[in-house]
Design an enzyme around this catalytic site. Structure first.
Site, PDB file in Angstrom:
ATOM      1  N   ASP A 109     116.412  25.153  44.539  1.00  0.00           N
ATOM      2  CA  ASP A 109     115.699  26.203  43.800  1.00  0.00           C
ATOM      3  C   ASP A 109     116.377  27.576  43.933  1.00  0.00           C
ATOM      4  OD1 ASP A 109     113.706  27.202  42.185  1.00  0.00           O
ATOM      5  OD2 ASP A 109     112.320  27.570  43.837  1.00  0.00           O
ATOM      6  N   ASN A 167     109.385  20.786  34.671  1.00  0.00           N
ATOM      7  CA  ASN A 167     110.458  21.667  34.192  1.00  0.00           C
ATOM      8  C   ASN A 167     110.669  21.602  32.678  1.00  0.00           C
ATOM      9  OD1 ASN A 167     112.428  21.328  37.251  1.00  0.00           O
ATOM     10  ND2 ASN A 167     111.094  23.007  36.627  1.00  0.00           N
TER      11      ASN A 167
END
Ligand code: IPE
Ligand code: IPE
Ligand code: MG
Length: 249
Positions: free
Chosen positions: A28, A76
């Protein structure tokens, strides 16, 4: 790092003879890395893909058995078409290169997640990568793609319910080992250490079942800046902990 090493602790001592068997990483911080540089988010993903290459190669070098990375979550898809397209494009590039170097690298690869929404071309590349590397031994890299922990658990529950409905199983047969065997991660030991860079302190639907007794390591470093030294910090931190699994030591 200079002599007075800006607030960062000295290089940590890692015991490479006692590494965790399985390290999982939530990759991330790509978007913030790009923002900080005035670049488009997609440039952050490209940099993140390079970091993945470097870290995976290093994990193999130090003899890690399993590395699982979170590359794209079931959530996502909420991102712009442009961003999702760029991530899929980088994945394709990575897989084509990986296939070309497989005989040299001999890293076993698996994909966790429902690949059906991906393009046929990507799905074929994923399957080919898995097939070519099936018999490799030593290091296994699992890439979580369109992966969600809840989705994985639901699929397993549905699959077992289906077996019961068809008369091939009875509910009493289902125990933790059998349930683990119905997950994308079937046959892979639970992660010992889960690393999340980028400063977020949450699990974001990653390995929900498998992380029951995982150790966590959170760092503010953004994924594209994550390096060997940061991995060493995570490993050293892990090695300094006492895992009790509910017992007493
Ligand atoms: C991780 O980086 C990559 C994916 C989730 C695909 P992000 O894109 O989430 O980066 P941030 O969190 O916005 O910085
Ligand atoms: C988790 O990161 C998923 C991946 C790294 C692939 P996100 O950036 O999607 O997570 P949230 O939205 O910050 O929880
Ligand atoms: Mg993020």
């Amino acid at each position: 790092m200079g002599l007075f090493g800006k607030g960062r602790e000295r290089a940590p001592k890692v015991d490479f003879d006692h590494l965790p068997r399985h390290v999982a990483i939530i990759m991330d911080g790509n978007g913030r890395w790009a923002n900080k540089r005035g670049l488009p988010r997609t440039a952050g993903h490209a940099a993140g893909a390079e970091t993945f290459r470097r870290i995976a190669t290093y994990c193999k070098e130090i003899g890690l058995e399993y590395l699982t990375v979170y590359a794209f979550s079931t959530e996502n898809w909420k991102r712009s078409e442009e961003e999702v397209g760029a991530i899929m494009g980088l994945l394709k590039k990575y897989l084509l290169e990986a296939i070309g170097q497989m005989e040299r690298d001999r890293v076993k690869m698996r994909f966790f997640g429902d690949l059906t929404p991906l393009s046929q071309e990507l799905r074929d590349l994923c399957r080919r990568t898995e097939e070519i590397s099936t018999h490799y031994e030593g290091c296994q890299v699992n890439i979580c793609l369109n992966y969600g922990g809840r989705d994985e658990i639901l699929r397993a529950a549905r699959a077992f319910a289906g077996e019961c409905a068809a008369g091939r199983a009875v509910p009493e047969q289902l125990d933790e080992t059998a349930f683990s065997g119905l997950l994308f991660s079937a046959g892979v030991p639970d992660p010992d250490l889960i690393i999340r860079p980028s400063g977020e302190v949450r699990i974001s639907n990653f390995l929900l079942w498998q992380s029951a007794y995982a150790e966590y390591y959170f760092t503010d470093v953004l994924w594209p800046d994550f390096d060997q030294e940061e991995l060493h910090r995570a490993l050293a931190s892990y090695q300094g902990r006492s895992r009790r699994f509910g017992g007493v030591t």
